[in-house]
Scaffold this motif. Structure first.
Motif, PDB file in Angstrom:
ATOM      1  N   MET A 127       1.408  -1.039   1.493  1.00  0.00           N
ATOM      2  CA  MET A 127       1.387  -1.068  -0.007  1.00  0.00           C
ATOM      3  C   MET A 127      -0.095  -0.796  -0.124  1.00  0.00           C
ATOM      4  O   MET A 127      -1.055  -1.306   0.561  1.00  0.00           O
ATOM      5  CB  MET A 127       1.752  -2.316  -0.367  1.00  0.00           C
ATOM      6  CG  MET A 127       1.902  -2.773  -1.993  1.00  0.00           C
ATOM      7  SD  MET A 127       2.555  -3.946  -2.597  1.00  0.00           S
ATOM      8  CE  MET A 127       4.211  -3.628  -2.820  1.00  0.00           C
ATOM      9  N   SER A 128      -0.349  -0.177  -1.302  1.00  0.00           N
ATOM     10  CA  SER A 128      -2.057   0.156  -1.774  1.00  0.00           C
ATOM     11  C   SER A 128      -2.645  -1.275  -2.400  1.00  0.00           C
ATOM     12  O   SER A 128      -1.817  -2.228  -2.763  1.00  0.00           O
ATOM     13  CB  SER A 128      -1.949   1.212  -2.647  1.00  0.00           C
ATOM     14  OG  SER A 128      -1.310   0.755  -4.121  1.00  0.00           O
ATOM     15  N   ALA A 129      -3.958  -1.388  -2.037  1.00  0.00           N
ATOM     16  CA  ALA A 129      -4.512  -2.622  -2.612  1.00  0.00           C
ATOM     17  C   ALA A 129      -5.032  -2.501  -3.823  1.00  0.00           C
ATOM     18  O   ALA A 129      -5.161  -3.500  -4.822  1.00  0.00           O
ATOM     19  CB  ALA A 129      -5.918  -2.470  -1.639  1.00  0.00           C
ATOM     20  N   GLN A 130      -4.778  -1.202  -4.586  1.00  0.00           N
ATOM     21  CA  GLN A 130      -5.038  -1.218  -6.106  1.00  0.00           C
ATOM     22  C   GLN A 130      -3.796  -1.319  -6.565  1.00  0.00           C
ATOM     23  O   GLN A 130      -2.377  -0.734  -6.280  1.00  0.00           O
ATOM     24  CB  GLN A 130      -5.771   0.041  -6.356  1.00  0.00           C
ATOM     25  CG  GLN A 130      -5.125   1.367  -5.793  1.00  0.00           C
ATOM     26  CD  GLN A 130      -6.015   2.558  -5.723  1.00  0.00           C
ATOM     27  OE1 GLN A 130      -7.248   2.323  -5.494  1.00  0.00           O
ATOM     28  NE2 GLN A 130      -5.528   3.728  -5.924  1.00  0.00           N
ATOM     29  N   PRO A 131      -3.776  -1.675  -8.014  1.00  0.00           N
ATOM     30  CA  PRO A 131      -2.459  -1.915  -8.781  1.00  0.00           C
ATOM     31  C   PRO A 131      -1.852  -0.763  -8.979  1.00  0.00           C
ATOM     32  O   PRO A 131      -2.463   0.671  -9.336  1.00  0.00           O
ATOM     33  CB  PRO A 131      -2.619  -2.507 -10.093  1.00  0.00           C
ATOM     34  CG  PRO A 131      -4.327  -2.604 -10.145  1.00  0.00           C
ATOM     35  CD  PRO A 131      -4.775  -2.000  -8.991  1.00  0.00           C
ATOM     36  N   ALA A 165      -9.459   0.821 -10.219  1.00  0.00           N
ATOM     37  CA  ALA A 165      -8.719   2.132  -9.810  1.00  0.00           C
ATOM     38  C   ALA A 165      -7.069   1.697  -9.713  1.00  0.00           C
ATOM     39  O   ALA A 165      -6.864   0.659  -9.665  1.00  0.00           O
ATOM     40  CB  ALA A 165      -9.028   2.583  -8.290  1.00  0.00           C
ATOM     41  N   PHE A 166      -6.340   2.829 -10.001  1.00  0.00           N
ATOM     42  CA  PHE A 166      -4.933   2.515 -10.048  1.00  0.00           C
ATOM     43  C   PHE A 166      -4.240   3.614  -9.344  1.00  0.00           C
ATOM     44  O   PHE A 166      -4.645   4.778  -9.079  1.00  0.00           O
ATOM     45  CB  PHE A 166      -4.481   2.629 -11.488  1.00  0.00           C
ATOM     46  CG  PHE A 166      -4.958   1.758 -12.449  1.00  0.00           C
ATOM     47  CD1 PHE A 166      -4.105   0.501 -12.543  1.00  0.00           C
ATOM     48  CD2 PHE A 166      -6.215   2.002 -13.159  1.00  0.00           C
ATOM     49  CE1 PHE A 166      -4.762  -0.384 -13.496  1.00  0.00           C
ATOM     50  CE2 PHE A 166      -6.562   0.968 -14.009  1.00  0.00           C
ATOM     51  CZ  PHE A 166      -5.927  -0.295 -14.298  1.00  0.00           C
ATOM     52  N   THR A 167      -3.026   3.282  -8.763  1.00  0.00           N
ATOM     53  CA  THR A 167      -2.089   4.327  -8.064  1.00  0.00           C
ATOM     54  C   THR A 167      -1.060   4.570  -9.281  1.00  0.00           C
ATOM     55  O   THR A 167      -0.401   3.625  -9.599  1.00  0.00           O
ATOM     56  CB  THR A 167      -1.700   3.836  -6.896  1.00  0.00           C
ATOM     57  OG1 THR A 167      -2.505   3.592  -5.955  1.00  0.00           O
ATOM     58  CG2 THR A 167      -0.591   4.882  -6.274  1.00  0.00           C
ATOM     59  N   GLY A 169       9.109   5.812  -8.898  1.00  0.00           N
ATOM     60  CA  GLY A 169       9.215   5.014  -7.782  1.00  0.00           C
ATOM     61  C   GLY A 169       8.389   5.643  -6.665  1.00  0.00           C
ATOM     62  O   GLY A 169       7.932   4.822  -5.583  1.00  0.00           O
ATOM     63  N   HIS A 170       7.688   6.789  -6.971  1.00  0.00           N
ATOM     64  CA  HIS A 170       6.875   7.443  -5.718  1.00  0.00           C
ATOM     65  C   HIS A 170       5.715   7.497  -6.204  1.00  0.00           C
ATOM     66  O   HIS A 170       5.212   7.940  -7.351  1.00  0.00           O
ATOM     67  CB  HIS A 170       7.578   8.776  -5.360  1.00  0.00           C
ATOM     68  CG  HIS A 170       9.054   8.761  -5.021  1.00  0.00           C
ATOM     69  ND1 HIS A 170       9.173   8.211  -3.634  1.00  0.00           N
ATOM     70  CD2 HIS A 170      10.332   9.276  -5.494  1.00  0.00           C
ATOM     71  CE1 HIS A 170      10.670   8.486  -3.679  1.00  0.00           C
ATOM     72  NE2 HIS A 170      11.194   8.813  -4.636  1.00  0.00           N
ATOM     73  N   GLN A 171       4.486   7.300  -5.146  1.00  0.00           N
ATOM     74  CA  GLN A 171       3.315   7.338  -5.784  1.00  0.00           C
ATOM     75  C   GLN A 171       2.931   8.783  -5.749  1.00  0.00           C
ATOM     76  O   GLN A 171       3.231   9.546  -4.955  1.00  0.00           O
ATOM     77  CB  GLN A 171       2.426   6.717  -4.373  1.00  0.00           C
ATOM     78  CG  GLN A 171       2.673   5.340  -4.184  1.00  0.00           C
ATOM     79  CD  GLN A 171       1.908   4.802  -3.387  1.00  0.00           C
ATOM     80  OE1 GLN A 171       1.413   5.398  -2.504  1.00  0.00           O
ATOM     81  NE2 GLN A 171       1.533   3.242  -3.302  1.00  0.00           N
ATOM     82  N   ILE A 172       2.419   9.188  -6.757  1.00  0.00           N
ATOM     83  CA  ILE A 172       1.902  10.480  -7.274  1.00  0.00           C
ATOM     84  C   ILE A 172       0.483  10.825  -7.221  1.00  0.00           C
ATOM     85  O   ILE A 172       0.047  12.051  -7.086  1.00  0.00           O
ATOM     86  CB  ILE A 172       2.844  11.256  -8.429  1.00  0.00           C
ATOM     87  CG1 ILE A 172       2.208  10.545  -9.633  1.00  0.00           C
ATOM     88  CG2 ILE A 172       4.311  11.083  -8.016  1.00  0.00           C
ATOM     89  CD1 ILE A 172       2.731  11.076 -10.870  1.00  0.00           C
TER      90      ILE A 172
END
Length: 89
Positions: free
Chosen positions: A1-5, A28-30, A35-38
């Protein structure tokens, strides 16, 4: 999981001002879609125009010494290459 929201594409569209204000403040944001990180939305680093003498001295403390004789020789060698005068007839 990423550290940024994570924010959805829809959140980015609907809350763009709020999100861009947060980015401007350094957040910063993801971005996700279905449902997929783009992608990532990250603040740009700002270039500083001024560095204090103390900070410059600290940054250059480990820099190699410069030989003034070698520097002058390089300058003289570069200056010996006379450019032709484009207006000479």
């Amino acid at each position: 999981m990423s550290a940024q929201p994570e924010i959805t594409q829809r959140d980015l569209r609907n809350r763009s001002k709020e999100i861009m204000d947060a980015v401007q403040q350094g957040q910063a944001f993801t971005v996700t879609r279905d449902g997929h990180q783009i992608g990532e939305l990250i603040p740009l680093r700002r270039r500083r125009r001024f560095v204090s003498r103390t900070e410059f001295a600290a940054m250059s403390h480990n820099a190699p010494d410069i030989s003034i004789e070698a520097f002058r020789a390089d300058q003289d060698a570069a200056a010996e290459h006379d450019a032709d005068d484009p207006y000479a007839r």
